[in-house]
Motif scaffolding. Structure first.
Motif, mmCIF file in Angstrom:
data_model
loop_
_atom_site.group_PDB
_atom_site.id
_atom_site.type_symbol
_atom_site.label_atom_id
_atom_site.label_comp_id
_atom_site.label_asym_id
_atom_site.label_seq_id
_atom_site.Cartn_x
_atom_site.Cartn_y
_atom_site.Cartn_z
ATOM 1 N N LYS A 1 0.834 -1.199 0.000
ATOM 2 C CA LYS A 1 0.000 0.000 0.000
ATOM 3 C C LYS A 1 0.865 1.244 0.000
ATOM 4 O O LYS A 1 1.964 1.259 0.521
ATOM 5 N N ARG A 2 0.307 2.279 -0.621
ATOM 6 C CA ARG A 2 0.930 3.596 -0.607
ATOM 7 C C ARG A 2 -0.035 4.557 0.074
ATOM 8 O O ARG A 2 -1.244 4.358 0.036
ATOM 9 N N ARG A 3 0.500 5.584 0.680
ATOM 10 C CA ARG A 3 -0.332 6.582 1.364
ATOM 11 C C ARG A 3 -0.040 7.949 0.777
ATOM 12 O O ARG A 3 1.105 8.311 0.561
ATOM 13 N N PHE A 4 -1.114 8.680 0.509
ATOM 14 C CA PHE A 4 -1.005 10.058 0.041
ATOM 15 C C PHE A 4 -1.807 10.935 0.983
ATOM 16 O O PHE A 4 -2.888 10.549 1.441
ATOM 17 N N CYS A 5 -1.289 12.118 1.250
ATOM 18 C CA CYS A 5 -1.982 13.099 2.080
ATOM 19 C C CYS A 5 -2.198 14.344 1.239
ATOM 20 O O CYS A 5 -1.293 14.804 0.547
ATOM 21 N N MET A 6 -3.408 14.861 1.317
ATOM 22 C CA MET A 6 -3.778 16.007 0.500
ATOM 23 C C MET A 6 -4.499 17.027 1.374
ATOM 24 O O MET A 6 -5.037 16.682 2.431
ATOM 25 N N THR A 7 -4.535 18.268 0.899
ATOM 26 C CA THR A 7 -5.183 19.322 1.662
ATOM 27 C C THR A 7 -5.995 20.227 0.740
ATOM 28 O O THR A 7 -5.736 20.298 -0.466
ATOM 29 N N LEU A 8 -6.971 20.887 1.347
ATOM 30 C CA LEU A 8 -7.860 21.813 0.634
ATOM 31 C C LEU A 8 -8.530 22.683 1.680
ATOM 32 O O LEU A 8 -8.628 22.290 2.849
ATOM 33 N N MET B 1 -4.699 19.306 -2.999
ATOM 34 C CA MET B 1 -3.280 19.392 -3.331
ATOM 35 C C MET B 1 -2.492 18.375 -2.521
ATOM 36 O O MET B 1 -2.700 18.226 -1.315
ATOM 37 N N LEU B 2 -1.600 17.688 -3.220
ATOM 38 C CA LEU B 2 -0.753 16.679 -2.605
ATOM 39 C C LEU B 2 0.243 17.345 -1.662
ATOM 40 O O LEU B 2 0.874 18.338 -2.009
ATOM 41 N N MET B 3 0.344 16.798 -0.453
ATOM 42 C CA MET B 3 1.266 17.343 0.540
ATOM 43 C C MET B 3 2.581 16.562 0.508
ATOM 44 O O MET B 3 2.600 15.389 0.150
ATOM 45 N N GLU B 4 3.645 17.217 0.901
ATOM 46 C CA GLU B 4 4.965 16.610 0.963
ATOM 47 C C GLU B 4 5.212 16.097 2.376
ATOM 48 O O GLU B 4 5.047 16.842 3.346
ATOM 49 N N ARG B 5 5.573 14.821 2.482
ATOM 50 C CA ARG B 5 5.933 14.286 3.803
ATOM 51 C C ARG B 5 7.337 14.776 4.141
ATOM 52 O O ARG B 5 8.267 14.613 3.346
ATOM 53 N N ILE B 6 7.469 15.362 5.315
ATOM 54 C CA ILE B 6 8.780 15.879 5.717
ATOM 55 C C ILE B 6 9.334 15.164 6.943
ATOM 56 O O ILE B 6 10.473 15.417 7.336
ATOM 57 N N PHE B 7 8.541 14.247 7.534
ATOM 58 C CA PHE B 7 9.024 13.490 8.689
ATOM 59 C C PHE B 7 8.264 12.183 8.779
ATOM 60 O O PHE B 7 7.067 12.127 8.514
ATOM 61 N N LYS B 8 8.970 11.121 9.166
ATOM 62 C CA LYS B 8 8.346 9.835 9.472
ATOM 63 C C LYS B 8 9.106 9.239 10.636
ATOM 64 O O LYS B 8 10.336 9.111 10.592
ATOM 65 N N LEU B 9 8.381 8.867 11.678
ATOM 66 C CA LEU B 9 8.988 8.231 12.840
ATOM 67 C C LEU B 9 9.444 6.845 12.457
ATOM 68 O O LEU B 9 8.675 6.038 11.944
#
Length: 112
Positions: free
Chosen positions: A2-9, A102-110
């Protein structure tokens, strides 16, 4: 895998419109749910804080933003839903003409 995408509006800053938007999402049209599933989206959640929305999508390997966009463009019911939702939504300042989520950029992952 699986892939995960985060978006905002953004939503328009109007409490009545926001309440109506939330009501629409309590009973999303069955055709919209089916189009989401048919595109390879396996899970989707939308969160709201003030007027900012945040969507998390988990997708299978077969998912493609281009294919989803084309299928949505060809579906009269999806177009009807999107036009209705635009009553409540507003583009982010960074958005190009016609761009909504809009696709958000992941800048951190624990790392565990």
């Amino acid at each position: 895998m699986k892939r995960r995408f985060c978006m905002t509006l953004e939503l328009k800053d109007d409490p009545q419109l926001i309440a109506e938007y939330k009501r629409h999402h309590e009973q999303v049209w069955p055709e919209i749910i089916q189009s989401i599933k048919d595109s390879g989206i396996e899970d989707m959640e939308i969160y709201l804080l003030g007027t900012r929305m945040f969507m998390i999508m988990e997708v299978g390997e077969e998912f493609s933003f281009a294919a989803k966009s084309e299928a949505d463009r060809l579906s009269p019911k999806v177009q009807e839903w999107e036009n209705l939702m635009w009553k409540f939504q507003k583009a982010l300042p960074e958005a190009k003409p016609g761009e909504k989520w809009m696709l958000m950029e992941r800048i951190f992952k624990l790392q565990v």
